[in-house]
Design a protein around this motif. Structure first.
Motif, PDB file in Angstrom:
ATOM      1  N   ILE A 130       0.823  -1.209   0.000  1.00 54.51           N
ATOM      2  CA  ILE A 130       0.000   0.000   0.000  1.00 54.51           C
ATOM      3  C   ILE A 130       0.857   1.258   0.000  1.00 54.51           C
ATOM      4  CG2 ILE A 130      -1.893  -1.156   1.196  1.00 54.51           C
ATOM      5  CD1 ILE A 130      -1.082   0.425   3.749  1.00 54.51           C
ATOM      6  N   ALA A 131       0.247   2.343  -0.384  1.00 53.65           N
ATOM      7  CA  ALA A 131       0.885   3.657  -0.299  1.00 53.65           C
ATOM      8  C   ALA A 131      -0.101   4.574   0.411  1.00 53.65           C
ATOM      9  CB  ALA A 131       1.190   4.186  -1.695  1.00 53.65           C
ATOM     10  N   VAL A 132       0.351   5.210   1.477  1.00 53.34           N
ATOM     11  CA  VAL A 132      -0.508   6.158   2.198  1.00 53.34           C
ATOM     12  C   VAL A 132      -0.101   7.562   1.757  1.00 53.34           C
ATOM     13  CG1 VAL A 132      -1.244   7.003   4.458  1.00 53.34           C
ATOM     14  CG2 VAL A 132      -0.715   4.576   4.146  1.00 53.34           C
ATOM     15  N   VAL A 140       1.699  12.805   3.046  1.00 49.50           N
ATOM     16  CA  VAL A 140       2.831  11.958   3.466  1.00 49.50           C
ATOM     17  C   VAL A 140       3.083  10.924   2.382  1.00 49.50           C
ATOM     18  CG1 VAL A 140       2.329  12.216   5.930  1.00 49.50           C
ATOM     19  CG2 VAL A 140       1.325  10.309   4.679  1.00 49.50           C
ATOM     20  N   GLN A 141       4.127  10.155   2.532  1.00 45.97           N
ATOM     21  CA  GLN A 141       4.428   9.045   1.617  1.00 45.97           C
ATOM     22  C   GLN A 141       4.916   7.891   2.479  1.00 45.97           C
ATOM     23  OE1 GLN A 141       4.486   8.641  -1.809  1.00 45.97           O
ATOM     24  NE2 GLN A 141       3.605  10.638  -2.266  1.00 45.97           N
ATOM     25  N   ILE A 142       3.999   7.064   2.963  1.00 47.66           N
ATOM     26  CA  ILE A 142       4.466   5.925   3.760  1.00 47.66           C
ATOM     27  C   ILE A 142       3.831   4.632   3.256  1.00 47.66           C
ATOM     28  CG2 ILE A 142       4.962   7.269   5.841  1.00 47.66           C
ATOM     29  CD1 ILE A 142       2.313   6.075   7.008  1.00 47.66           C
ATOM     30  N   THR A 143       4.418   3.502   3.680  1.00 46.61           N
ATOM     31  CA  THR A 143       4.017   2.204   3.136  1.00 46.61           C
ATOM     32  C   THR A 143       3.496   1.235   4.193  1.00 46.61           C
ATOM     33  OG1 THR A 143       6.212   1.314   3.517  1.00 46.61           O
ATOM     34  CG2 THR A 143       5.822   2.368   1.378  1.00 46.61           C
ATOM     35  N   GLY A 144       3.793   1.495   5.460  1.00 46.65           N
ATOM     36  CA  GLY A 144       3.431   0.540   6.500  1.00 46.65           C
ATOM     37  C   GLY A 144       4.362  -0.663   6.539  1.00 46.65           C
ATOM     38  N   TYR A 176      13.330   6.644   6.546  1.00 49.67           N
ATOM     39  CA  TYR A 176      12.708   7.629   5.668  1.00 49.67           C
ATOM     40  C   TYR A 176      11.982   8.633   6.537  1.00 49.67           C
ATOM     41  CZ  TYR A 176       9.370   9.545   2.270  1.00 49.67           C
ATOM     42  OH  TYR A 176       8.623  10.383   1.500  1.00 49.67           O
ATOM     43  N   MET A 177      12.041   9.900   6.170  1.00 53.16           N
ATOM     44  CA  MET A 177      11.210  10.871   6.878  1.00 53.16           C
ATOM     45  C   MET A 177      10.625  11.900   5.922  1.00 53.16           C
ATOM     46  SD  MET A 177      13.778  13.240   9.152  1.00 53.16           S
ATOM     47  CE  MET A 177      12.694  14.631   9.383  1.00 53.16           C
ATOM     48  N   ASP A 178       9.556  12.513   6.346  1.00 52.97           N
ATOM     49  CA  ASP A 178       8.776  13.354   5.455  1.00 52.97           C
ATOM     50  C   ASP A 178       8.083  14.413   6.327  1.00 52.97           C
ATOM     51  OD1 ASP A 178       6.964  14.316   3.594  1.00 52.97           O
ATOM     52  OD2 ASP A 178       6.358  12.344   2.883  1.00 52.97           O
ATOM     53  N   VAL A 179       8.175  15.670   5.915  1.00 53.14           N
ATOM     54  CA  VAL A 179       7.547  16.753   6.690  1.00 53.14           C
ATOM     55  C   VAL A 179       6.539  17.478   5.812  1.00 53.14           C
ATOM     56  CG1 VAL A 179       7.987  18.781   8.149  1.00 53.14           C
ATOM     57  CG2 VAL A 179       9.816  17.129   7.733  1.00 53.14           C
ATOM     58  N   ASP A 180       5.384  17.774   6.356  1.00 53.22           N
ATOM     59  CA  ASP A 180       4.417  18.604   5.622  1.00 53.22           C
ATOM     60  C   ASP A 180       3.805  19.579   6.615  1.00 53.22           C
ATOM     61  OD1 ASP A 180       2.875  19.494   3.433  1.00 53.22           O
ATOM     62  OD2 ASP A 180       1.175  18.270   4.099  1.00 53.22           O
ATOM     63  N   ARG A 181       3.598  20.799   6.187  1.00 51.15           N
ATOM     64  CA  ARG A 181       2.953  21.768   7.082  1.00 51.15           C
ATOM     65  C   ARG A 181       1.816  22.440   6.358  1.00 51.15           C
ATOM     66  NH1 ARG A 181       7.607  26.502   7.347  1.00 51.15           N
ATOM     67  NH2 ARG A 181       7.554  27.036   5.137  1.00 51.15           N
ATOM     68  N   LYS A 182       0.839  22.895   7.141  1.00 48.04           N
ATOM     69  CA  LYS A 182      -0.316  23.563   6.549  1.00 48.04           C
ATOM     70  C   LYS A 182       0.080  24.954   6.054  1.00 48.04           C
ATOM     71  CE  LYS A 182      -3.515  20.550   8.141  1.00 48.04           C
ATOM     72  NZ  LYS A 182      -4.448  19.723   7.486  1.00 48.04           N
ATOM     73  N   SER A 185       4.557  28.454  10.289  1.00 45.07           N
ATOM     74  CA  SER A 185       4.229  28.598  11.718  1.00 45.07           C
ATOM     75  C   SER A 185       2.897  27.946  12.110  1.00 45.07           C
ATOM     76  CB  SER A 185       4.212  30.065  12.157  1.00 45.07           C
ATOM     77  OG  SER A 185       5.443  30.636  11.852  1.00 45.07           O
ATOM     78  N   GLY A 186       2.287  27.184  11.202  1.00 45.21           N
ATOM     79  CA  GLY A 186       1.030  26.519  11.528  1.00 45.21           C
ATOM     80  C   GLY A 186       1.288  25.101  12.009  1.00 45.21           C
ATOM     81  N   ALA A 187       0.262  24.247  11.836  1.00 44.46           N
ATOM     82  CA  ALA A 187       0.424  22.854  12.238  1.00 44.46           C
ATOM     83  C   ALA A 187       1.248  22.112  11.187  1.00 44.46           C
ATOM     84  CB  ALA A 187      -0.934  22.215  12.390  1.00 44.46           C
ATOM     85  N   ALA A 188       1.998  21.134  11.643  1.00 47.14           N
ATOM     86  CA  ALA A 188       2.839  20.355  10.732  1.00 47.14           C
ATOM     87  C   ALA A 188       2.802  18.888  11.148  1.00 47.14           C
ATOM     88  CB  ALA A 188       4.273  20.871  10.759  1.00 47.14           C
ATOM     89  N   MET A 189       3.135  18.028  10.208  1.00 42.02           N
ATOM     90  CA  MET A 189       3.271  16.615  10.553  1.00 42.02           C
ATOM     91  C   MET A 189       4.598  16.095  10.014  1.00 42.02           C
ATOM     92  SD  MET A 189       1.005  13.270   9.592  1.00 42.02           S
ATOM     93  CE  MET A 189      -0.238  13.358  10.871  1.00 42.02           C
ATOM     94  N   THR A 190       5.276  15.321  10.845  1.00 43.92           N
ATOM     95  CA  THR A 190       6.484  14.641  10.391  1.00 43.92           C
ATOM     96  C   THR A 190       6.275  13.142  10.586  1.00 43.92           C
ATOM     97  OG1 THR A 190       7.858  16.510  11.024  1.00 43.92           O
ATOM     98  CG2 THR A 190       8.976  14.417  10.711  1.00 43.92           C
ATOM     99  N   VAL A 191       6.567  12.376   9.537  1.00 40.77           N
ATOM    100  CA  VAL A 191       6.490  10.923   9.691  1.00 40.77           C
ATOM    101  C   VAL A 191       7.889  10.328   9.581  1.00 40.77           C
ATOM    102  CG1 VAL A 191       4.114  10.573   8.912  1.00 40.77           C
ATOM    103  CG2 VAL A 191       5.941  10.616   7.247  1.00 40.77           C
ATOM    104  N   PHE A 192       8.132   9.332  10.419  1.00 40.55           N
ATOM    105  CA  PHE A 192       9.414   8.629  10.382  1.00 40.55           C
ATOM    106  C   PHE A 192       9.151   7.155  10.129  1.00 40.55           C
ATOM    107  CE2 PHE A 192       9.950  12.124  13.402  1.00 40.55           C
ATOM    108  CZ  PHE A 192      11.158  12.691  13.028  1.00 40.55           C
ATOM    109  N   GLU A 193       9.743   6.587   9.098  1.00 39.93           N
ATOM    110  CA  GLU A 193       9.760   5.133   8.946  1.00 39.93           C
ATOM    111  C   GLU A 193      11.058   4.651   9.598  1.00 39.93           C
ATOM    112  OE1 GLU A 193       7.075   3.955   5.087  1.00 39.93           O
ATOM    113  OE2 GLU A 193       9.211   4.221   4.737  1.00 39.93           O
ATOM    114  N   LEU A 194      10.927   3.745  10.559  1.00 41.41           N
ATOM    115  CA  LEU A 194      12.057   3.372  11.406  1.00 41.41           C
ATOM    116  C   LEU A 194      12.466   1.913  11.192  1.00 41.41           C
ATOM    117  CD1 LEU A 194      10.564   5.029  14.605  1.00 41.41           C
ATOM    118  CD2 LEU A 194      12.346   5.977  13.128  1.00 41.41           C
ATOM    119  N   ASP A 195      13.742   1.621  11.445  1.00 42.34           N
ATOM    120  CA  ASP A 195      14.203   0.238  11.309  1.00 42.34           C
ATOM    121  C   ASP A 195      13.756  -0.624  12.484  1.00 42.34           C
ATOM    122  OD1 ASP A 195      15.282   0.806   8.918  1.00 42.34           O
ATOM    123  OD2 ASP A 195      17.381   0.794   9.528  1.00 42.34           O
ATOM    124  N   SER A 196      13.433   0.002  13.609  1.00 43.72           N
ATOM    125  CA  SER A 196      12.908  -0.763  14.743  1.00 43.72           C
ATOM    126  C   SER A 196      11.884   0.100  15.472  1.00 43.72           C
ATOM    127  CB  SER A 196      14.038  -1.163  15.685  1.00 43.72           C
ATOM    128  OG  SER A 196      14.816  -0.031  16.022  1.00 43.72           O
TER     129      SER A 196
END
Lengths: 224, 307
Positions: A130-132, A140-144, A176-182, A185-196
């Motif tokens: 899947i691609a989220v 974001v661009q994550i796979t699960g 992998y990491m990915d940052v997006d903000r509205k 100085s507004g709200a933002a989200m950062t996603v981290f795909e981690l090895d553990s």
């Protein structure tokens, strides 16, 4: 490379009939549930493209429902997921989306439980992978495929440095990491795909840092 | 992974004197930071699911949710009891087993996607039938699954394994290539011969459209799995005999991407072109839509004892 390991080719173990429409849909449902953080009370599901055209024959509706109930892709209760949802007190609303969405097999899921709400846009890209594309309105661009943390924070200087420092201190490598903000100085989200996967206390420590609004763990690598 | 192309994979095998399966297992362990024996165990579990699906499918209790398909694997198995099939016994067995797994899939039973659910019959069909025929132990076949996985990994990343993206060549075609290459290695062929088998097999699937009736993984998917198992055995035999793919397998994979991208949308798993658009295909689709409407209507009505 869209496919990263041998079990994305041989596998998943799943209930038929379609790895895209059934297994991928279960996994998307699980991501949505994990983003909400609890059993949903209500779900609104908008299907696009091939999902919208053929969901009833492929059991995509049952598979998405099964994922929201946290079933795995090979759970033999998937064909009866609608009955299981009723037992769990989860109400479902199905909507036919217009066009293809971001991919021919796309879905938008909105979930509610008490005061909480979560929304994802995702697609099933083949073989159960899947691609989220969006979590709570952030791109974001994550796979699960990896343990993933989604951090909602305010867009402030030093936030990312503090997050990566914490992960580094714990010896957790970021794949992998990915940052997006509205907006600035507004709200933002950062996603981290981690090895553990980080321990629960690390998530708590992260949540307590300045400027952090919410930290959500998404992990399909663990069986439900 | 250390390889992106089949040529790179074969070179690693040659330089390190390893099989494709060994390289895939080691690279998988390294990539996921999971020990090789654990990676092997997961694949072994998958192989058990494949064998169970073969057995389940041969009982014939495989009516699909739509009601369109089911029971054909048993028909072929019964027919084989009555005399020599045209194909010869071993190929017909592979075909019957592939149909069996595909029918289990259509009936929402448990299968392993190899590489997808639409193509889940071919590898078990080829693997389980040859295991019985040659008396191989399970571990050998589990190695073979890593070989198949390595080949699929290259196809998935350089072309596609999604029918919606690349047509049926991406699903059934990929599975045939994976099974053919794995069979060459299982029969003692070299990695180079395995790669030739992939090229030979894929060349015969180029342009295969994904045209499922009513969009379901049933017609023509199930029979294509049966026939695909036979093609995989044929490609493996050609490669083991020394026949090479004059167009290198990696170039064939490049063509898969080109052909898949050029296919009209209606021929990529929409259920709107090809066999799905024939008079019979349309008729079956219409019937299913009506059946669906009736069910929705019934579900909305209160049960009769409440009236």
């Amino acid at each position: 490379m869209r496919f990263k390991n041998v079990f994305s080719i041989i596998g998943p173990s799943m209930v038929g009939p379609s790895s895209s429409h059934t297994a991928g849909a279960v996994r998307i449902g699980r991501v949505a549930r994990q983003l909400l953080g609890s059993q949903p009370e209500k779900a609104q599901i908008t299907l696009f493209g091939s999902f919208a055209e053929t969901y009833w024959g492929h059991g995509t509706d049952l598979a998405l429902t099964a994922g929201l109930l946290n079933f795995d892709t090979d759970d033999e209760r998937i064909p009866e997921a609608d009955i299981e949802a009723e037992k769990a007190g989860m109400s479902m609303e199905w909507v036919q989306g217009k066009g293809n969405g971001p991919h021919p097999n796309s879905v938008k899921i909105t979930l509610w439980a008490g005061e909480s709400k979560a929304e994802i846009v995702a697609a099933s890209i083949g073989g159960g992978t899947i691609a989220v594309y969006s979590l709570n309105g952030f791109d974001v661009q994550i796979t699960g495929e990896y343990p993933t943390i989604a951090v909602t924070h305010s867009d402030s200087q030093g936030v990312l440095a503090s997050l990566t420092a914490l992960l580094s201190r714990e010896g957790i490598n970021i794949g992998y990491m990915d940052v997006d903000r509205k907006g600035r100085s507004g709200a933002a989200m950062t996603v981290f795909e981690l090895d553990s996967a980080p321990a629960e206390n690390i998530i708590k420590e992260m949540t307590n840092q300045p400027f952090i609004l919410e930290v959500t763990m998404i992990d399909l690598t663990q069986r439900s | 992974m250390r390889f992106e192309t089949l040529e790179q994979l074969a070179d690693i095998c040659l330089n390190e004197n390893k099989t494709i399966a060994e390289v895939m297992m080691e690279d998988q362990a390294k990539e996921t930071n999971i020990p090789v024996d654990e990676v092997f165990r997961q694949m072994a579990d998958y192989y058990q699911v494949m064998k169970e699906a073969v057995q389940k499918g041969l009982t014939g209790n495989t009516k699909s949710r739509s009601g369109l398909t089911g029971g054909d694997a048993k028909k072929v198995a019964d027919y084989m009891q009555q005399g020599e099939p045209c194909l010869g016994g071993p190929s017909a067995t592979a075909m019957a087993y592939a149909l069996a797994v595909s029918e289990v899939n259509a009936s929402m039973g448990r299968i392993i996607a190899t590489p997808t659910a639409g193509s889940c019959g071919i590898i078990p069909g080829v693997f389980v039938s040859t295991q019985e025929r040659f008396g191989w132990d399970d571990d050998k076949l589990v190695h073979g699954l890593f070989t198949a996985g390595a080949i699929g990994f290259v196809i998935a990343n350089n072309a596609s394994i999604s029918g919606a993206e690349g047509g049926c060549q991406a699903e059934v075609g990929s599975a045939i290539g994976m099974a053919a290459g794995a069979m060459v290695e299982l029969r003692g062929g070299s990695p180079q011969q395995a790669v030739h088998a992939v090229g030979l097999a894929l060349k015969n699937c180029l342009g295969l459209i994904c045209d499922p009736v009513a969009g379901l993984v049933e017609i023509p998917c199930i029979v294509r799995n049966g026939l695909g198992a036979v093609t995989a055995l044929a490609a493996a035999d050609m490669a083991l005999a020394g026949v090479g793919s004059v167009i290198p397998a990696d170039e064939v994979i490049g063509v898969m991407l080109e052909v898949g991208s050029a296919m009209p949308t209606k021929h990529r798993e929409t259920g709107k072109g090809g066999l799905a658009a024939t008079p019979t295909g349309r008729k079956l689709t219409k019937e299913l839509v009506e059946q669906r409407r009736r069910k929705v209507k019934e579900a909305k009505q209160p049960p009769s004892d409440m009236n």
